[in-house]
Each structure stands twice: as C-alpha cells, then as structure tokens.
Design a protein around this motif. Structure first.
Motif, PDB file in Angstrom:
ATOM      1  N   SER A 122      -4.080 -10.726  10.697  1.00 37.64           N
ATOM      2  CA  SER A 122      -4.814 -11.969  10.915  1.00 37.64           C
ATOM      3  C   SER A 122      -5.198 -12.518   9.550  1.00 37.64           C
ATOM      4  O   SER A 122      -5.749 -11.792   8.718  1.00 37.64           O
ATOM      5  CB  SER A 122      -6.073 -11.731  11.755  1.00 37.64           C
ATOM      6  OG  SER A 122      -5.737 -11.331  13.068  1.00 37.64           O
ATOM      7  N   VAL A 123      -4.875 -13.798   9.315  1.00 34.69           N
ATOM      8  CA  VAL A 123      -5.164 -14.438   8.034  1.00 34.69           C
ATOM      9  C   VAL A 123      -6.096 -15.621   8.283  1.00 34.69           C
ATOM     10  O   VAL A 123      -5.767 -16.544   9.034  1.00 34.69           O
ATOM     11  CB  VAL A 123      -3.874 -14.928   7.349  1.00 34.69           C
ATOM     12  CG1 VAL A 123      -4.198 -15.567   5.993  1.00 34.69           C
ATOM     13  CG2 VAL A 123      -2.888 -13.773   7.166  1.00 34.69           C
ATOM     14  N   VAL A 124      -7.261 -15.599   7.645  1.00 28.25           N
ATOM     15  CA  VAL A 124      -8.268 -16.645   7.839  1.00 28.25           C
ATOM     16  C   VAL A 124      -7.981 -17.827   6.919  1.00 28.25           C
ATOM     17  O   VAL A 124      -7.758 -17.656   5.719  1.00 28.25           O
ATOM     18  CB  VAL A 124      -9.681 -16.094   7.560  1.00 28.25           C
ATOM     19  CG1 VAL A 124     -10.717 -17.215   7.663  1.00 28.25           C
ATOM     20  CG2 VAL A 124     -10.011 -14.969   8.531  1.00 28.25           C
ATOM     21  N   ALA A 125      -7.983 -19.014   7.498  1.00 30.10           N
ATOM     22  CA  ALA A 125      -7.837 -20.253   6.732  1.00 30.10           C
ATOM     23  C   ALA A 125      -9.146 -21.025   6.797  1.00 30.10           C
ATOM     24  O   ALA A 125     -10.077 -20.655   7.527  1.00 30.10           O
ATOM     25  CB  ALA A 125      -6.698 -21.094   7.311  1.00 30.10           C
ATOM     26  N   TYR A 169     -12.596  -8.789  14.200  1.00 33.18           N
ATOM     27  CA  TYR A 169     -13.121  -7.453  14.484  1.00 33.18           C
ATOM     28  C   TYR A 169     -11.964  -6.468  14.601  1.00 33.18           C
ATOM     29  O   TYR A 169     -10.904  -6.811  15.145  1.00 33.18           O
ATOM     30  CB  TYR A 169     -13.916  -7.439  15.791  1.00 33.18           C
ATOM     31  CG  TYR A 169     -15.218  -8.199  15.736  1.00 33.18           C
ATOM     32  CD1 TYR A 169     -16.428  -7.541  15.503  1.00 33.18           C
ATOM     33  CD2 TYR A 169     -15.247  -9.580  15.915  1.00 33.18           C
ATOM     34  CE1 TYR A 169     -17.621  -8.245  15.458  1.00 33.18           C
ATOM     35  CE2 TYR A 169     -16.434 -10.286  15.862  1.00 33.18           C
ATOM     36  CZ  TYR A 169     -17.624  -9.605  15.630  1.00 33.18           C
ATOM     37  OH  TYR A 169     -18.802 -10.304  15.567  1.00 33.18           O
ATOM     38  N   THR A 170     -12.167  -5.270  14.070  1.00 36.06           N
ATOM     39  CA  THR A 170     -11.190  -4.200  14.263  1.00 36.06           C
ATOM     40  C   THR A 170     -11.811  -3.155  15.180  1.00 36.06           C
ATOM     41  O   THR A 170     -12.977  -2.781  15.025  1.00 36.06           O
ATOM     42  CB  THR A 170     -10.791  -3.546  12.927  1.00 36.06           C
ATOM     43  OG1 THR A 170     -11.964  -3.052  12.261  1.00 36.06           O
ATOM     44  CG2 THR A 170     -10.089  -4.550  12.033  1.00 36.06           C
ATOM     45  N   HIS A 183      -5.005   0.923  17.540  1.00 38.07           N
ATOM     46  CA  HIS A 183      -5.905  -0.017  16.889  1.00 38.07           C
ATOM     47  C   HIS A 183      -5.751  -1.411  17.485  1.00 38.07           C
ATOM     48  O   HIS A 183      -4.665  -1.796  17.930  1.00 38.07           O
ATOM     49  CB  HIS A 183      -5.610  -0.090  15.385  1.00 38.07           C
ATOM     50  CG  HIS A 183      -5.824   1.209  14.672  1.00 38.07           C
ATOM     51  ND1 HIS A 183      -5.542   1.370  13.325  1.00 38.07           N
ATOM     52  CD2 HIS A 183      -6.296   2.401  15.092  1.00 38.07           C
ATOM     53  CE1 HIS A 183      -5.831   2.611  12.970  1.00 38.07           C
ATOM     54  NE2 HIS A 183      -6.285   3.258  14.021  1.00 38.07           N
ATOM     55  N   PHE A 184      -6.850  -2.166  17.478  1.00 42.26           N
ATOM     56  CA  PHE A 184      -6.847  -3.546  17.947  1.00 42.26           C
ATOM     57  C   PHE A 184      -7.483  -4.434  16.878  1.00 42.26           C
ATOM     58  O   PHE A 184      -8.470  -4.041  16.250  1.00 42.26           O
ATOM     59  CB  PHE A 184      -7.646  -3.692  19.243  1.00 42.26           C
ATOM     60  CG  PHE A 184      -7.133  -2.856  20.385  1.00 42.26           C
ATOM     61  CD1 PHE A 184      -6.188  -3.373  21.268  1.00 42.26           C
ATOM     62  CD2 PHE A 184      -7.587  -1.558  20.575  1.00 42.26           C
ATOM     63  CE1 PHE A 184      -5.722  -2.602  22.321  1.00 42.26           C
ATOM     64  CE2 PHE A 184      -7.121  -0.777  21.621  1.00 42.26           C
ATOM     65  CZ  PHE A 184      -6.185  -1.310  22.501  1.00 42.26           C
ATOM     66  N   ILE A 185      -6.915  -5.626  16.677  1.00 41.95           N
ATOM     67  CA  ILE A 185      -7.553  -6.650  15.860  1.00 41.95           C
ATOM     68  C   ILE A 185      -7.905  -7.805  16.792  1.00 41.95           C
ATOM     69  O   ILE A 185      -7.024  -8.374  17.444  1.00 41.95           O
ATOM     70  CB  ILE A 185      -6.648  -7.159  14.724  1.00 41.95           C
ATOM     71  CG1 ILE A 185      -6.290  -6.027  13.753  1.00 41.95           C
ATOM     72  CG2 ILE A 185      -7.338  -8.294  13.960  1.00 41.95           C
ATOM     73  CD1 ILE A 185      -5.347  -6.463  12.632  1.00 41.95           C
ATOM     74  N   ASP A 197     -14.162   3.162  16.793  1.00 37.80           N
ATOM     75  CA  ASP A 197     -14.900   2.571  15.679  1.00 37.80           C
ATOM     76  C   ASP A 197     -14.730   1.055  15.753  1.00 37.80           C
ATOM     77  O   ASP A 197     -13.602   0.557  15.734  1.00 37.80           O
ATOM     78  CB  ASP A 197     -14.372   3.108  14.349  1.00 37.80           C
ATOM     79  CG  ASP A 197     -15.049   2.453  13.157  1.00 37.80           C
ATOM     80  OD1 ASP A 197     -16.281   2.310  13.197  1.00 37.80           O
ATOM     81  OD2 ASP A 197     -14.359   2.079  12.190  1.00 37.80           O
ATOM     82  N   LYS A 198     -15.818   0.327  15.867  1.00 37.93           N
ATOM     83  CA  LYS A 198     -15.771  -1.136  15.917  1.00 37.93           C
ATOM     84  C   LYS A 198     -16.410  -1.691  14.656  1.00 37.93           C
ATOM     85  O   LYS A 198     -17.486  -1.257  14.261  1.00 37.93           O
ATOM     86  CB  LYS A 198     -16.529  -1.663  17.142  1.00 37.93           C
ATOM     87  CG  LYS A 198     -16.464  -3.181  17.299  1.00 37.93           C
ATOM     88  CD  LYS A 198     -17.630  -3.721  18.102  1.00 37.93           C
ATOM     89  CE  LYS A 198     -18.889  -3.776  17.261  1.00 37.93           C
ATOM     90  NZ  LYS A 198     -20.016  -4.467  17.911  1.00 37.93           N
ATOM     91  N   GLU A 199     -15.722  -2.640  14.013  1.00 38.66           N
ATOM     92  CA  GLU A 199     -16.252  -3.177  12.754  1.00 38.66           C
ATOM     93  C   GLU A 199     -15.891  -4.653  12.629  1.00 38.66           C
ATOM     94  O   GLU A 199     -14.762  -5.059  12.941  1.00 38.66           O
ATOM     95  CB  GLU A 199     -15.662  -2.409  11.575  1.00 38.66           C
ATOM     96  CG  GLU A 199     -16.128  -2.903  10.221  1.00 38.66           C
ATOM     97  CD  GLU A 199     -15.486  -2.142   9.069  1.00 38.66           C
ATOM     98  OE1 GLU A 199     -15.814  -2.462   7.913  1.00 38.66           O
ATOM     99  OE2 GLU A 199     -14.659  -1.245   9.324  1.00 38.66           O
TER     100      GLU A 199
END
Length: 330
Positions: A6-9, A165-166, A149-151, A186-188
């Motif tokens: 995921s790339v934030v713009a 969030y990961t 893992h999830f994004i 683990d959630k972050e």
C-alpha cells in the motif's frame, strides 16, 4: 509467498497484490543434514553409540515452496473506502482467504448504519475479533497455522487522511494456546508512506537502504536466539517470561529505528500524487517479480496483478478487476 503493498499519496492510496499461490513442503537440505551429522559426531564419546532423537531431526526440516499456481485473489474490497490485502497462508479454518474475508465482511456490516458510523480503528478491531475465532478453530482442528498477514488500507473522505493497519497472525501451534496469556495476532497502525509485505526484501532495501535490510534480518536473529535458548533448556514455558520473544522483537525493532531514524531515501514520498503512488506500487512488485529470474528458488511472486486506488470517490480498480482478452497473451 506473495507481494502486497500500500502506497500513500497526498490524495489517496494505491494498493497492489500479485496472484501467485505457492504450495509449501517441509524438507531437509543435504548441507543441513551434513552439518547436523558433523556436530553430532563431535558429541559422541569414543565407543558410545551414535544416536539422535526424532525431535532433533524434526527441527532440521524447513518449509520451502514446492510449486506455484495462478490465480489466487489477495486484494479484497472491504467497504467503499477500505481494502484488505493478504500474504501467507491461503486457508484458515478450512476457508480460502477470499471466502473468509467475505464472511467477516458480512458479519461486520450486518448493521450497515452502525458499521459506517464507526471510526476505522474500531472497524479494524472488529475485523480482528472476528478473525480470532477463525484462528482458534483452525488451530483446534489442525494443531498449527501458517503465518498469515493482512494489510488494511482506508481513506477518510471527510478528513482526506489515509490509514494503514497491519494484522499479523503470530501464534503458530496448539502448544502456544496452553500458555496463561495468549496473543493470537499483532495489530499495528503503520504510519509509513509505503507498507510492503510478503516477499518484500528488495523493495525494503530500495526504500530504506540498510534499515530495510536490517528489518528483513530481524526475524532470523530472533529465531536464532530462540533455537540457542531451547538447546539449553530455556523456553517460554520454562525459564523465560511469557511473551519473551515478542518483546525481544519489539525492542530490537525500536532500536533499529532509533539507530537509523532517517526517512526513506525517497524522501518526497509524502508528496506523491495518486498516479505516482500507483506507478511506485507497480514498480516495487515488478522488481520483486522480475528478480526471481536470477535466483535459484522457484517463482513465488507473479501471475495476474491487481492494482486499485482509494480516494474520495472510493475504491477503483486499475488492473485485475476484469477478465482480460486471450489475444493479449499472443
């Protein structure tokens, strides 16, 4: 393995995932077996029998990809402004990940008005809570679960803010469930402008230089510590406090960021347009995919690519949403 990012713009988020699925096998390499035998020979007293236990041999097996296939869906629309991408195990509690996410989505959004009124962090917590029951059911039936893992990527239309969030399943076997305090995942909230997972070694090194390489090695370092302590009779069930390895990983990661606190070499990431973010996401996946031609391992990143953007208009697919014409392959 896979590649997701995921790339934030400045005006949204670009989200990408490949679709290659890898089957894993547990195997022993010849070099690993030779090293083990040589170490055992050093321990043998002259005239004594040469013996080793089943547990010692079992620890020599490592998981490696055996073959790959296409097409596995790894990018899901969770709501109008939220996507979920996944890397790791393809099945939890007997359900493919796409079916699992669809079921969780249905349960979470049963009362649509209430769901939409929740802030994104609360929605993520709800996702994790529903995922937790599936993890427990899976381990109860299989004794073990693959790392998955999830994004979760979300864009707030009103505040024009991106949130990533990961969520990582960190429990591994049924034995872990016997501990007094069990942490399943683990959630972050990740404030990085680029979040990669799966097979992201090259991408992290491109973006973060030495820091990215150090992060990639961190898990191996912790595993080495675990093996050495277990060899000497120490484990989380004997001689070590609960959550020792999780705390060790966290402490080491914080130390790395303090020692190398510079931003990514691409320091202008915060000013990316949504087009640039999409281009960068695709570039990172392409680098991981194409570099496989120069390694001895079988390809684990590739297949049909899904690329989507999230902005004030919601989720929009750029690639991979529709079936392509066969003539494109000619």
């Amino acid at each position: 393995m896979t590649f997701i990012a995921s790339v934030v713009a400045k005006d949204g988020i670009a989200v990408i995932a490949d679709s290659l699925s890898s089957s894993m096998v547990r195997t022993i390499t010849q070099d690993r077996w030779k090293d083990f035998l040589n170490e055992k020979k050093k321990e043998v007293v002259e005239g004594a029998d040469f013996v080793f236990t089943e547990d010692e041999v079992s620890k020599l097996f490592i998981r490696k990809p055996s073959h790959t296939k296409d097409y596995e869906n790894k990018l899901f629309v969770y709501d109008k402004y939220t996507t979920i991408t996944t890397a790791g195990g393809g099945v939890i509690n007997g359900k493919r990940i796409d079916k699992l996410v669809a079921e969780i989505k249905q349960l979470a959004q049963a009362e649509e008005g209430k769901y939409l009124a929740q802030p994104i962090e609360q929605r993520v917590d709800q996702f994790c809570k529903l995922l937790e029951s599936e993890i427990l059911a899976h381990i109860g039936a299989n004794k073990i679960i693959q790392p998955t893992h999830f994004i979760i990527s979300h864009y707030n239309k009103l505040t024009q803010e991106a949130s990533i969030y990961t969520v990582k399943i960190i429990i591994n076997t049924e034995a872990t469930l016997k501990e007094d305090t069990v942490v399943l995942y683990d959630k972050e909230k990740d404030d990085s402008k680029v979040v990669c997972d799966g097979q992201s070694n090259i991408s992290n090194r491109i973006l973060y230089g030495g820091l990215g390489e150090a992060i990639d090695c961190l898990e191996d370092v912790v595993d080495s510590v675990r093996q050495e302590l277990e060899k000497n009779g120490f484990g989380e069930e004997k001689g070590l406090p609960k959550g020792f390895y999780q705390e060790l990983t966290k402490t080491k990661a914080e130390s790395l960021f303090q020692d190398q606190s510079q931003e990514a070499h691409l320091f202008h990431l915060s000013t990316l347009s949504l087009q640039q973010a999409s281009d960068l996401a695709f570039l990172l996946l392409k680098v991981e995919r194409d570099f496989q031609a120069y390694t001895k391992d079988i390809p684990t990143v590739g297949g049909q690519v899904k690329l989507a953007t999230i902005n004030e208009d919601g989720v929009h697919f750029v690639l991979g949403k529709n079936i392509i014409k066969p003539t494109r392959h000619l």
